[in-house]
Every structure is written in C-alpha cells, then in structure tokens.
Design an enzyme around this catalytic site. Structure first.
Site, short mmCIF file in Angstrom:
data_model
loop_
_atom_site.label_atom_id
_atom_site.label_comp_id
_atom_site.label_asym_id
_atom_site.label_seq_id
_atom_site.Cartn_x
_atom_site.Cartn_y
_atom_site.Cartn_z
CD GLU A 171 -6.80 -0.44 -13.19
OE1 GLU A 171 -7.61 0.33 -12.65
OE2 GLU A 171 -5.99 -1.13 -12.54
CB CYS A 211 -4.30 -3.40 -9.91
SG CYS A 211 -4.32 -1.62 -10.09
CG HIS A 218 -1.03 -4.05 -6.77
ND1 HIS A 218 -0.74 -3.75 -8.07
CD2 HIS A 218 -1.74 -2.99 -6.29
CE1 HIS A 218 -1.27 -2.57 -8.38
NE2 HIS A 218 -1.88 -2.09 -7.31
N1 CAA Z 1 9.67 13.30 3.88
C1 CAA Z 1 9.41 12.00 4.03
N2 CAA Z 1 8.13 11.49 4.03
C2 CAA Z 1 7.13 12.36 3.85
C3 CAA Z 1 7.33 13.74 3.69
C4 CAA Z 1 8.68 14.22 3.70
N3 CAA Z 1 8.97 15.49 3.54
N4 CAA Z 1 6.13 14.33 3.53
C5 CAA Z 1 5.20 13.36 3.60
N5 CAA Z 1 5.79 12.16 3.79
C6 CAA Z 1 5.17 10.85 3.92
C7 CAA Z 1 3.91 10.84 4.75
O1 CAA Z 1 4.21 10.81 6.13
C8 CAA Z 1 3.26 9.57 4.26
O2 CAA Z 1 3.90 8.45 4.86
P1 CAA Z 1 3.00 7.29 5.54
O3 CAA Z 1 2.07 6.84 4.46
O4 CAA Z 1 4.00 6.28 5.94
O5 CAA Z 1 2.26 7.95 6.63
C9 CAA Z 1 3.63 9.54 2.78
O6 CAA Z 1 4.71 10.46 2.63
C10 CAA Z 1 2.51 9.96 1.87
O7 CAA Z 1 2.01 11.16 2.35
P2 CAA Z 1 0.45 11.49 2.31
O8 CAA Z 1 -0.35 10.35 2.84
O9 CAA Z 1 0.25 12.83 2.89
O10 CAA Z 1 0.27 11.54 0.73
P3 CAA Z 1 -0.94 12.06 -0.11
O11 CAA Z 1 -2.10 12.39 0.73
O12 CAA Z 1 -0.39 13.10 -1.00
O13 CAA Z 1 -1.36 10.78 -1.00
C11 CAA Z 1 -1.60 8.65 -1.96
C12 CAA Z 1 -0.69 9.57 -1.14
C13 CAA Z 1 -2.89 8.39 -1.18
C14 CAA Z 1 -0.88 7.33 -2.17
C15 CAA Z 1 -1.93 9.32 -3.32
O14 CAA Z 1 -0.76 9.46 -4.07
C16 CAA Z 1 -2.95 8.54 -4.15
O15 CAA Z 1 -4.14 8.74 -4.00
N6 CAA Z 1 -2.48 7.61 -5.04
C17 CAA Z 1 -3.39 6.82 -5.90
C18 CAA Z 1 -4.10 5.72 -5.13
C19 CAA Z 1 -3.16 4.61 -4.69
O16 CAA Z 1 -2.12 4.38 -5.26
N7 CAA Z 1 -3.59 3.86 -3.66
C20 CAA Z 1 -2.85 2.70 -3.22
C21 CAA Z 1 -3.76 1.56 -2.81
S1 CAA Z 1 -4.94 1.23 -4.12
C22 CAA Z 1 -4.18 0.16 -5.19
O17 CAA Z 1 -3.21 -0.46 -4.85
C23 CAA Z 1 -4.75 -0.01 -6.56
C24 CAA Z 1 -3.98 0.85 -7.49
O18 CAA Z 1 -3.00 0.40 -8.10
C25 CAA Z 1 -4.39 2.25 -7.66
#
Ligand code: CAA
Length: 383
Positions: A79, A111, A233
């Site tokens: 991609e 992916c 994945h």
């Molecule tokens: N200590 C330990 N854990 C902590 C913490 C701390 N101090 N602070 C936060 N966390 C935890 C949160 O509780 C959360 O855990 P859970 O998911 O178990 O609830 C985790 O860290 C992540 O925190 P947030 O949800 O607040 O994170 P975020 O809003 O910053 O975003 C994300 C995370 C959505 C993955 C972002 O990085 C993102 O958009 N990534 C790209 C999209 C992606 O990878 N999506 C995955 C599915 S899509 C897919 O698989 C296709 C692909 O390859 C893209």
C-alpha cells in the site's frame, strides 16, 4: 498435493528509533508506547530506500539460481506503491534476475494484500505444481511527525517462496474471508499519509477477527484446542492481543495462557520493528516459528486484516524439518546491527523525501538502494 511456504525471510532498513526516546520527545509517558501500544523500537528508512529495495533485499536472502529459473510469477503486495501504473514487481523481477517468462504484478487492499498475493500464488501452484511463485509484502508505514499514529510506524518487507511440497508451512484447504466497506484507514491518491480513525480501526479489527473466527469455527467445526498457535496482522503488538483476549474470554484459563504464550513469541520481531502493513502478519509468522515452541505437524492459525476492510482467517501445518529452513541468525543479526537514531536525526530523515522530478545521483551503502533519479525513474544499485 501440498502447497505453501517453502522459504521465508524479512528485511528492515538499518535504522530505528527507540520508543522511550520518542515518548520523551513527544512528552508522553514511555509506558504508553512500551506497554499500552506494545512497541520498543520503530524501523525508519532513508529516502534512497523504498519498497523495491526492501523487497529485493528480503528476496535475495531466500532465492537460489535454480529458484530463479523456476519462478513464473512475482507478486508484490503493498500500500506504499511508487507508481500509479507500473508494478514494483516488474522492477523486482529484473533486479533479482528471474527468468523472463513470468507474470509480475502488484496487488492492493491495505494490509490484506500480502494474503491476497499468497492465496493467488497457492491457486497458481495447485494448477502448475512444477512452478514457484515469489510473493513479497513490502511497505513503509508513515503517519506523520507527532501524529496519533506515529508510534505505530515501521518499514520493511517479507519475501516468501510458494511451492508444491513446501519445506516450512503447508497451507490447509480452509479459509474464511470477510469484506466490509468501512473507512477506518485509507489513503486518497496524492496524499503522503493515510487518513485514519484510530479508535474505529481498533474496533473494526477486533470485530473482524471475531466474525471470521466464528464463521471459521462454524464451517470447519474447529476451536482454539485445534491450534498450537495463532498469529495476527500486527499494526502494533497490543492490537492482536486485544482481539485475542476478546475471543478467548469464555475459554478455560489454561487454554488462554497457552494461546497467549505463543502470541508473545509471534510479536518478538514486531516489537522491535513496528508496522510493516502487508508484511506484518508474515513477520509475526517468522517470529512465531523462530521464537516459539512448536513442532512439525502443529497447526498454526493466521489472521490477516486490511483496513477498508478485508479480513481472512486461514491455517497451515508445520512441515517436518521446518526449523532447518529458518534464517533466525540472519534475522537477529539484522536487528542488532541497526543504528539507533536520535529524534533530531529521525525527524530529519522523515522530512527528507525523495523528489523524482530532480535528476540526481545518491549514495547509500545498502545493497539494492536508489542510486540515481533520471527522468523520474528510480535506478537501483544492483547486487
Ligand atoms: N501506561 C500504560 N498504558 C498506557 C499509558 C501508560 N502511561 N497511557 C496510555 N496507555 C494505554 C491506553 O490505556 C491504551 O490501552 P488500551 O488500548 O488497552 O485501552 C493504549 O495505551 C493506547 O492508548 P490510546 O488509545 O489513548 O492511544 P492513542 O489514542 O494515542 O492511539 C492508536 C492509539 C489508535 C493505535 C494510534 O496509534 C493509531 O491511530 N495508529 C494507527 C492506526 C492503527 O494502527 N490501527 C490498528 C487497527 S487498523 C490495522 O490493523 C491496519 C493497519 O495496519 C493500519
């Protein structure tokens, strides 16, 4: 006839960012990245390294001259394409010196594309058992500096040789695919970075796994007990675990522990690399085989997910002597020899994008890297 993965290897660029460094620079608790997201290091590439260079470097690890005479199809799942028209597989075919009477093309669905390529290759071998197919999943996952997706970036490729009577994993004749038109992650033409609804993508991933797993169990009358390990994945290592935990909820605790232990083996490499997009599932498979406790005959389940979305669950059987075919030492050496970048160097490398409209020569010590841009064409340094 058995058909499946005869050889498999990955390649990642020789630079990484430590996730503690990134967290501190972004004023985030490092535990969020290490524990919450589940990433320790993130692969980063120079502008002279693209999906073709990753693909060629990964494939050269596994191909012999004899393979190059037998391969009659080269498929790249990606991609991060470098051209709207010409397939990177055509360039790869030349760089690897594969015999000319072959098909070469690129395949796309986020992916999931690596799995589409693998399944296509399997169908081809079923009709032409004497041939071999080179399947490469190659990508650069970039979301932007200081973006929400930044800690889930990565780059690299996985190359697989698909053949009859494979020496590593024979694919079983079972699979359930699912297509749903959802905008959780997409990249409109002309956009450098994807549009992503992070929380929706997490939810869609978990639900997609539940749907294909339930349908798979119904159709094939199977359960977790039929699998020695499941691999996923891995956009970030916590993601597969979340899907797995949701599905394991009603299983006995010993069963949960057994499956989760193998999951940990499948994420050893991804923790140090990040998201490979199309290659992530197969990086997970390599990690599982090289770091897990499995034996010949064991059943491995594979969950492929591409945003947009297409998901698939399928399975394979480990072949007698598969351990001898793995390249564990080479893979581990590749990871330990990488250079750790400061955040300043990472940001500079990130912003230093290749301009194909300027004719220029480049220097890069990497085998198979971009040597020259001429009339918008990327000319690669060859082995
Ligand atoms: N200590 C330990 N854990 C902590 C913490 C701390 N101090 N602070 C936060 N966390 C935890 C949160 O509780 C959360 O855990 P859970 O998911 O178990 O609830 C985790 O860290 C992540 O925190 P947030 O949800 O607040 O994170 P975020 O809003 O910053 O975003 C994300 C995370 C959505 C993955 C972002 O990085 C993102 O958009 N990534 C790209 C999209 C992606 O990878 N999506 C995955 C599915 S899509 C897919 O698989 C296709 C692909 O390859 C893209």
């Amino acid at each position: 006839m058995n058909v499946g993965i005869d050889k498999i290897s990955f390649f990642v660029p020789p630079y990484y960012v430590d996730m503690t460094d990134l967290a501190l620079a972004r004023e985030v608790d490092p535990n969020k990245f290490h524990i919450g997201i589940g990433q320790d290091k993130m692969a980063v590439n120079k502008k002279t390294q693209d999906i073709v260079t990753f693909a060629a470097n990964a494939a050269k690890n596994i191909l012999t001259d004899e393979d190059k005479k037998q391969i009659d199809m080269v498929i790249v799942g990606t991609e991060s394409s470098i051209d709207e028209s010409k397939a990177s597989a055509v360039v790869l075919h030349r760089l690897l010196n594969i015999q000319p009477f072959a098909r070469a093309f690129e395949i796309k669905e986020a992916c999931y594309a690596g799995t589409a390529a693998l399944q296509y290759a399997v169908s081809h071998i079923q009709n032409h058992p004497e041939s071999k197919v080179l399947v490469v999943a190659s990508d650069i996952a970039k979301y932007g500096l200081a973006s929400g997706g930044e800690p889930t970036q990565g780059a690299g490729a996985v190359a697989m040789l698909v053949s009859a009577e494979p020496r590593i994993l024979q694919l079983n004749d079972d699979s359930v695919a699912l297509t749903q038109d959802i905008y959780d992650f997409w990249r409109p033409v002309g956009h450098d970075y994807p549009m992503v609804d992070g929380q929706l993508s997490n939810e869609t991933y978990i639900q997609a796994f539940q749907k294909v797993w339930d349908e798979y169990r119904r159709r094939y009358k199977k359960s977790f007990a039929d699998f020695h390990a499941l691999t996923f994945h891995i956009p970030y290592t916590k993601m597969g675990k979340k899907a797995l935990l949701a599905a394991l909820e009603n299983e006995p605790s010993e069963e949960q522990e057994r499956i989760l232990e193998q999951y940990e083996a499948s994420i050893v490499y991804s923790r140090q690399i990040g998201n490979l997009y199309t290659g992530s599932l197969y990086l997970g498979l390599i990690s599982l085989l090289e770091n897990g406790q499995l034996n010949a005959g064991d059943q491995v389940g594979l969950f492929s997910y591409g945003s947009g979305t297409v998901a698939e669950f399928f399975s394979g059987t480990l072949v007698d002597g598969y351990q001898k075919e793995l390249l564990k030492d080479r893979h581990q050496k590749q990871l330990t020899e990488r250079k750790r970048l400061s955040i300043n160097d990472y940001e500079e490398m990130f912003n230093d994008s290749l301009d194909v409209n300027v004719d220029k020569e480049y220097k890069d010590s990497l085998l198979y890297s971009i040597a020259t841009i001429s009339n918008t064409v990327r000319m690669y340094k060859e082995a």
